[in-house]
Scaffold this motif. Structure first.
Motif, PDB file in Angstrom:
ATOM      1  N   SER A 143       0.837  -1.193   0.000  1.00  0.00           N
ATOM      2  CA  SER A 143       0.000   0.000   0.000  1.00  0.00           C
ATOM      3  C   SER A 143       0.875   1.247   0.000  1.00  0.00           C
ATOM      4  CB  SER A 143      -0.903  -0.001   1.242  1.00  0.00           C
ATOM      5  OG  SER A 143      -1.442   1.284   1.479  1.00  0.00           O
ATOM      6  N   TYR A 144       0.671   2.120  -0.989  1.00  0.00           N
ATOM      7  CA  TYR A 144       1.422   3.362  -1.027  1.00  0.00           C
ATOM      8  C   TYR A 144       1.096   4.221   0.201  1.00  0.00           C
ATOM      9  CZ  TYR A 144       2.802   2.533  -5.900  1.00  0.00           C
ATOM     10  OH  TYR A 144       3.337   2.018  -7.052  1.00  0.00           O
ATOM     11  N   ALA A 145      -0.169   4.215   0.615  1.00  0.00           N
ATOM     12  CA  ALA A 145      -0.570   5.027   1.760  1.00  0.00           C
ATOM     13  C   ALA A 145       0.133   4.561   3.033  1.00  0.00           C
ATOM     14  CB  ALA A 145      -2.083   4.973   1.940  1.00  0.00           C
ATOM     15  N   ARG A 146       0.165   3.246   3.259  1.00  0.00           N
ATOM     16  CA  ARG A 146       0.838   2.721   4.448  1.00  0.00           C
ATOM     17  C   ARG A 146       2.343   2.956   4.369  1.00  0.00           C
ATOM     18  NH1 ARG A 146      -1.523  -2.974   6.569  1.00  0.00           N
ATOM     19  NH2 ARG A 146       0.077  -2.500   8.132  1.00  0.00           N
ATOM     20  N   PRO A 151      18.672   2.673  -7.207  1.00  0.00           N
ATOM     21  CA  PRO A 151      18.187   2.548  -5.826  1.00  0.00           C
ATOM     22  C   PRO A 151      18.435   3.834  -5.044  1.00  0.00           C
ATOM     23  CG  PRO A 151      20.271   1.395  -6.077  1.00  0.00           C
ATOM     24  CD  PRO A 151      19.837   1.807  -7.455  1.00  0.00           C
ATOM     25  N   ILE A 152      17.703   3.997  -3.963  1.00  0.00           N
ATOM     26  CA  ILE A 152      17.876   5.166  -3.105  1.00  0.00           C
ATOM     27  C   ILE A 152      19.296   5.217  -2.557  1.00  0.00           C
ATOM     28  CG2 ILE A 152      17.123   6.247  -0.942  1.00  0.00           C
ATOM     29  CD1 ILE A 152      14.371   4.912  -1.471  1.00  0.00           C
ATOM     30  N   GLY A 203       0.702  -4.287 -10.132  1.00  0.00           N
ATOM     31  CA  GLY A 203       1.656  -3.187 -10.102  1.00  0.00           C
ATOM     32  C   GLY A 203       3.011  -3.654  -9.617  1.00  0.00           C
ATOM     33  N   GLY A 204       3.985  -2.734  -9.597  1.00  0.00           N
ATOM     34  CA  GLY A 204       5.302  -3.037  -9.060  1.00  0.00           C
ATOM     35  C   GLY A 204       5.972  -4.207  -9.736  1.00  0.00           C
ATOM     36  N   VAL A 247      11.175  -2.207  -3.459  1.00  0.00           N
ATOM     37  CA  VAL A 247      11.810  -0.942  -3.806  1.00  0.00           C
ATOM     38  C   VAL A 247      10.771   0.166  -3.699  1.00  0.00           C
ATOM     39  CG1 VAL A 247      13.529  -2.004  -5.302  1.00  0.00           C
ATOM     40  CG2 VAL A 247      11.365  -1.232  -6.282  1.00  0.00           C
ATOM     41  N   ILE A 248      11.230   1.363  -3.398  1.00  0.00           N
ATOM     42  CA  ILE A 248      10.339   2.500  -3.210  1.00  0.00           C
ATOM     43  C   ILE A 248      10.141   3.203  -4.549  1.00  0.00           C
ATOM     44  CG2 ILE A 248       9.958   4.634  -1.924  1.00  0.00           C
ATOM     45  CD1 ILE A 248      10.061   2.020  -0.267  1.00  0.00           C
ATOM     46  N   GLU A 249       8.885   3.306  -4.974  1.00  0.00           N
ATOM     47  CA  GLU A 249       8.577   3.847  -6.294  1.00  0.00           C
ATOM     48  C   GLU A 249       8.204   5.322  -6.262  1.00  0.00           C
ATOM     49  OE1 GLU A 249       5.479   1.288  -7.595  1.00  0.00           O
ATOM     50  OE2 GLU A 249       6.767  -0.478  -7.799  1.00  0.00           O
TER      51      GLU A 249
END
Length: 344
Positions: A117-120, A168-169, A203-204, A141-143
């Motif tokens: 969940s993007y929100a979480r 990557p970050i 997704g992802g 990974v963070i999108e």
């Protein structure tokens, strides 16, 4: 009151004013003896200018790392680990293996679930500013760019896993989800299956697995006869529901590829409940090779990922960075392979 007066100063603001990186600011606060004196002075001046971190960390910096008083705050020993699906044993094993590297030297892992969940994910990342962990680990990974920036601004080591982007970050231990899907597509084509379905995240990394699967099928002149999206932390129940949906939509299928082993195992259960022979009537493949995949009857054909290896590698790289060093590589690629068992 202006917006800048309302919100707390950020570590990236301190870094910009001091002319250093956010990680250097963090290191100066946590391990000032490892930062050059001129940089410490610039960072301290920036802290006083912005009002950042009005706590014992600033006092520690002024003292050049010397224990000025018994009330000084100790550097954080907490590593925040965020898993995509806490019910998936793959992620649990990776976090456990990472902990096996970090805990003997005094670090402790705190685990949370993003549930895809993007929100979480956003809420958890925002909470890190108050938590101030020593490092952060994700089984993914963070999108979202705003979340990537928020993590960079923490000034601590950040480890992403379970995919293989080139940007990557900070650090990454991952594998090619595209190649994993391709292996299953090629295998199904070689086995002569013709009506083939895919079930997985929409997704992802689920998209990458589907794209690879399609390429593998295309080598045999095939394409998926059905695609079903299952979002969120999918498990056995979602696998059973997905299989029911596939079986009820019309012309029988020859084979189905599920985006994780829990989905595949749930699907196997539903197929057998309906009297289908696997693989006689329908072949099934998964992704991950959790322990149950081999113990099933029939054994599950799946893409093998060594979760323990991912966790150990991530732990060693984090430990190097936490000690003030730099790992030999900031991105590591983990091999994967197709394990062919009786299900397909």
């Amino acid at each position: 009151m202006t917006d800048s007066e309302k919100r707390p100063a950020r570590i990236d603001e301190v870094a910009r004013i001091a002319g250093v990186s956010p990680i250097t600011v963090s290191r100066a606060l946590r391990q000032p003896e490892k930062v050059a004196e001129d940089k410490r002075r610039r960072i301290q001046a920036a802290i006083e200018q912005t009002g950042y971190a009005p706590n014992q960390d600033a006092i520690r910096l002024r003292s050049g790392g010397r224990p000025a008083a018994a009330t000084l705050a100790a550097p954080s020993t907490l590593v925040a680990a965020f898993v995509s699906n806490i019910a998936n044993p793959q992620f649990s094993r990776a976090v456990r293996a990472c902990a096996d590297v970090l805990e003997p030297v005094g670090y402790r892992l705190m685990v949370g679930e993003t549930a895809y969940s993007y929100a979480r994910e956003t809420a958890m990342i925002q909470s890190l500013r108050d938590l101030r962990p020593a490092a952060v680990l994700f089984t993914g990974v963070i999108e979202l760019e705003e979340n990537r920036e928020a993590l960079r601004s923490l000034g601590v080591p950040v480890m992403e896993t379970w995919a293989y982007p080139q940007d990557p970050i900070d650090m990454l231990v991952g594998f090619s989800n595209f190649d994993g899907g391709r292996l299953v597509g090629e295998h199904f084509g070689e086995r002569g299956y013709r009506r083939i379905a895919y079930v997985g995240r929409g997704g992802g990394r689920g998209v990458l697995r589907l794209q690879g699967f399609k390429e593998g099928l295309a080598k045999h002149g095939l394409r998926p006869a059905a695609e079903l999206s299952v979002d969120g932390p999918a498990g056995l129940a979602e696998g059973r529901k997905a299989m029911a949906g596939l079986l009820e939509q019309g012309e029988p299928l020859d084979a189905a590829f599920f985006g994780n082993d829990l989905l595949a195992i749930g699907a196997l259960s539903e197929a057998r409940r309906r009297g289908l022979a696997v693989p006689g009537d329908l072949a099934v493949a998964g992704f991950g090779d959790i322990e149950l995949a081999e113990a099933l009857e029939p054994g599950l054909t799946t893409v093998r990922i060594d979760s323990d290896d991912i966790g150990r590698r991530a732990g060693r790289m984090l430990l190097t960075r936490l000690g003030g060093g730099a790992p030999a590589r900031s991105i590591e690629l983990v091999d994967l392979s197709l394990v062919v068992r009786a299900s397909g």
